[in-house]
Design an enzyme around this catalytic site. Structure first.
Site, PDB file in Angstrom:
ATOM      1  N   TYR A  56     -17.487  -0.010  -5.586  1.00  0.00           N
ATOM      2  CA  TYR A  56     -16.669   0.882  -4.591  1.00  0.00           C
ATOM      3  C   TYR A  56     -16.763   0.304  -3.194  1.00  0.00           C
ATOM      4  O   TYR A  56     -17.533   0.165  -1.947  1.00  0.00           O
ATOM      5  CB  TYR A  56     -17.242   1.464  -4.615  1.00  0.00           C
ATOM      6  CG  TYR A  56     -16.768   3.216  -5.280  1.00  0.00           C
ATOM      7  CD1 TYR A  56     -15.602   3.397  -4.955  1.00  0.00           C
ATOM      8  CD2 TYR A  56     -17.168   3.604  -6.599  1.00  0.00           C
ATOM      9  CE1 TYR A  56     -15.111   4.594  -5.549  1.00  0.00           C
ATOM     10  CE2 TYR A  56     -16.665   4.862  -7.391  1.00  0.00           C
ATOM     11  CZ  TYR A  56     -15.366   5.079  -6.582  1.00  0.00           C
ATOM     12  OH  TYR A  56     -14.467   5.928  -7.712  1.00  0.00           O
ATOM     13  N   GLU A  58     -14.589   2.737  -0.445  1.00  0.00           N
ATOM     14  CA  GLU A  58     -13.524   2.385   0.007  1.00  0.00           C
ATOM     15  C   GLU A  58     -13.322   2.892   1.530  1.00  0.00           C
ATOM     16  O   GLU A  58     -14.854   2.424   2.378  1.00  0.00           O
ATOM     17  CB  GLU A  58     -14.783   4.884   0.271  1.00  0.00           C
ATOM     18  CG  GLU A  58     -13.243   5.414  -1.332  1.00  0.00           C
ATOM     19  CD  GLU A  58     -14.383   6.350  -2.657  1.00  0.00           C
ATOM     20  OE1 GLU A  58     -15.585   6.528  -1.622  1.00  0.00           O
ATOM     21  OE2 GLU A  58     -13.428   7.207  -2.737  1.00  0.00           O
ATOM     22  N   ASP A 203      11.999  -1.035   0.221  1.00  0.00           N
ATOM     23  CA  ASP A 203      11.912  -1.428  -0.823  1.00  0.00           C
ATOM     24  C   ASP A 203      11.650  -2.316  -1.396  1.00  0.00           C
ATOM     25  O   ASP A 203      12.440  -3.084  -2.667  1.00  0.00           O
ATOM     26  CB  ASP A 203      11.732  -0.320  -1.313  1.00  0.00           C
ATOM     27  CG  ASP A 203      10.940  -0.086  -3.174  1.00  0.00           C
ATOM     28  OD1 ASP A 203      10.692  -1.044  -3.693  1.00  0.00           O
ATOM     29  OD2 ASP A 203      10.701   0.774  -3.654  1.00  0.00           O
ATOM     30  N   THR A 230       5.797  -3.792  -4.765  1.00  0.00           N
ATOM     31  CA  THR A 230       4.866  -4.830  -5.863  1.00  0.00           C
ATOM     32  C   THR A 230       4.341  -5.962  -6.092  1.00  0.00           C
ATOM     33  O   THR A 230       4.976  -7.052  -4.607  1.00  0.00           O
ATOM     34  CB  THR A 230       5.536  -4.694  -7.035  1.00  0.00           C
ATOM     35  OG1 THR A 230       6.597  -5.733  -7.554  1.00  0.00           O
ATOM     36  CG2 THR A 230       5.964  -3.023  -7.923  1.00  0.00           C
ATOM     37  N   LYS A 233       5.533  -8.794  -9.540  1.00  0.00           N
ATOM     38  CA  LYS A 233       7.008  -9.532 -10.148  1.00  0.00           C
ATOM     39  C   LYS A 233       7.430 -10.592  -9.852  1.00  0.00           C
ATOM     40  O   LYS A 233       6.866 -11.581  -9.950  1.00  0.00           O
ATOM     41  CB  LYS A 233       8.290  -7.945  -9.545  1.00  0.00           C
ATOM     42  CG  LYS A 233       7.719  -6.547  -9.970  1.00  0.00           C
ATOM     43  CD  LYS A 233       8.888  -5.788  -9.831  1.00  0.00           C
ATOM     44  CE  LYS A 233       8.498  -3.779 -10.398  1.00  0.00           C
ATOM     45  NZ  LYS A 233       9.500  -3.333  -9.993  1.00  0.00           N
ATOM     46  N   ARG A 239      -0.679  -6.576 -10.877  1.00  0.00           N
ATOM     47  CA  ARG A 239      -0.246  -5.556 -11.168  1.00  0.00           C
ATOM     48  C   ARG A 239      -0.648  -5.059  -9.974  1.00  0.00           C
ATOM     49  O   ARG A 239      -1.720  -4.527  -9.652  1.00  0.00           O
ATOM     50  CB  ARG A 239      -0.915  -4.836 -12.080  1.00  0.00           C
ATOM     51  CG  ARG A 239      -0.045  -5.869 -13.493  1.00  0.00           C
ATOM     52  CD  ARG A 239       0.535  -4.539 -14.455  1.00  0.00           C
ATOM     53  NE  ARG A 239       1.777  -3.587 -14.547  1.00  0.00           N
ATOM     54  CZ  ARG A 239       2.571  -4.459 -15.165  1.00  0.00           C
ATOM     55  NH1 ARG A 239       2.506  -5.621 -15.169  1.00  0.00           N
ATOM     56  NH2 ARG A 239       4.019  -3.928 -14.693  1.00  0.00           N
TER      57      ARG A 239
END
Ligand SMILES: *Cc1c(COP(=O)(O)O)cnc(C)c1O
Length: 424
Positions: A56, A58, A203, A230, A233, A239
């Site tokens: 974790y 954060e 984008d 992203t 691609k 991903r």
């Protein structure tokens, strides 16, 4: 595929193992032409599958809510620094879990509920996350549209864009697409945005790798404020998503806050490690060659389709993807084309064409592109032949013998160009 790499899954869970093995064979034995897909290196896969998934983290490097961040800070900082170098900007948030959550975070960082976004019409190439009526974000913000002036050339109607901007006073003018084969005139977007006091956001989910590889223009070089993308691609990473800011420190801070704690919880540090590794690959000269070849291969396909008088939306391509009106050219629907091409081993998707008279589930067009086959090392000779095979298949969709022959030819091509494991 080297199945030894999955030997723990094999011992423990036969069903999942079988599905992964079958999918690996599917990927190896067919021509992948969905323009948003690609093959990552084993190095990226190792990072994705690493023990960083246990942690974790954060917060952001140096400012975390849990202890034990010595090494996660190293990983995230590497991803950030490499992203900045790749895209020539000052701030990068590498925590968005994918492209859609990156866009949602960007909207909340730049606007108040009820504010307006001016984006590309969805039927002219814009993305679902640009305010499609079925998305939740469409309930929060107001989306207005610009379109192409001429479907045959793909030129954006910049006069209309300006008129709509003056009328609706958007907070954001959004450039970007998932089914548009041309370059945008980013300078015109910036001019109009200045006139109405809007942020410019690109984008570049589809074309990030082509921009990183210097094959397409970088919107930051023309003065854009923010880029969302992203990483899986054309950029050929895991991903995931990312938000970049050029030079406005206050804007970068608001973006960080919107991602965490605004919308997300703990970052997926294994995927951030995958991003760092992929960005390292994208910084090499070999990746620049790759990006250039993606465009060369798309142009080679364009020529074959044009010579066969197939109707291409916008008349051709400047990037990695093409949109063909198969209903006009072959008398079959996009859905039928997708199915018959799948039979010979070509994977692509049916797609609405601009102002499509047909329905989304059975549209007039298909969308396809060259990023994945270029990763396999295919060049313009192979790309042209694949385009010819596509045409022959659609012209002979009920000829089982013919299709059998084409399928055998494509399988042989796949065997000659195995999916590579390493790019460096
Ligand atoms: C793919 C894409 C997205 C969404 O990315 P996901 O990772 O699928 O959430 C957003 N915008 C554009 C333009 C895209 O092409």
């Amino acid at each position: 595929m080297n199945t030894n790499e999955y030997n723990y899954i094999q011992k423990q869970d036969e069903e999942v193992f079988a599905a992964i093995t079958n999918e690996a064979a599917r990927q190896a034995n067919g021509i992948e032409m969905i323009p948003s897909e690609n093959y990552v290196s084993r190095a990226v896969l190792e990072a994705n599958g690493s023990i960083l998934t246990n942690k974790y983290s954060e917060g952001y490097p140096g400012k975390r809510y849990y202890g034990g961040q010595e090494f996660t800070d190293v990983v995230e900082t590497l991803a950030i620094e490499r992203a900045k170098e790749l895209f020539n900007c000052e701030y990068a948030n590498v925590q968005p879990l994918s492209g859609a959550p990156a866009n949602v975070a960007m909207y909340f960082a730049l606007m108040e509920p009820g504010d307006t976004v001016l984006g590309m019409d969805l039927s002219h190439g814009g993305h679902l996350t640009h305010g499609h009526p079925t998305t939740e974000i469409n309930k929060v913000f107001n989306f207005v549209r610009y379109k192409m002036k001429d479907i045959e050339t793909g030129e954006i109607d910049y006069d209309e864009l300006r008129a709509v901007a003056l009328e609706h006073k958007p907070k954001i003018i959004l450039a970007g697409f998932s089914a548009y084969p041309r370059e945008l005139d980013y300078k015109k977007f910036v001019e109009i945005a200045k006139e109405v006091g809007a942020y410019t956001v690109a984008d570049m989910a589809h074309i990030a790798g082509l921009i990183a590889g210097k094959a397409l223009r970088n919107p930051f070089d023309d003065g854009f404020d923010v880029i969302t993308t992203t990483t899986h691609k054309t950029l050929r990473g895991p991903r995931g998503g990312m938000i970049l800011t050029r030079e406005d420190a206050d804007l970068a801070k608001r973006i960080n806050k919107a991602v965490f704690p605004g919308l997300q919880g703990g970052p997926h540090m294994n995927l951030i490690a995958g991003k760092a590794v992929a960005f390292g690959e994208a910084l090499t000269p070999a990746f620049r060659e790759y990006a250039k070849q993606v465009l060369i291969n798309a142009k080679a396909m364009e020529k074959v389709f044009k010579d066969a008088e197939v109707r291409l939306i916008t008349g051709g391509t400047d990037n990695h993807l093409l949109l063909a009106d198969v209903h006009t050219s072959f008398g079959i629907s996009g859905k039928e084309a997708e199915e018959v091409l799948d039979e010979v081993g070509i994977t692509l998707n049916k797609n609405m064409i601009a102002d499509d008279p047909r329905t989304p589930l059975d549209p007039s067009g298909i969308r396809f592109g060259t990023p994945a086959l270029t990763t396999r090392g295919m060049k313009e000779g192979e790309a042209s032949r694949i385009a010819e095979i596509m045409i022959e298949t659609m012209r002979n969709k009920d000829d089982e013998n013919k299709k059998g022959g084409l399928r055998t030819e494509l399988e042989a091509l796949c065997n000659s160009f195995p999916i590579p494991e390493c790019f460096m």
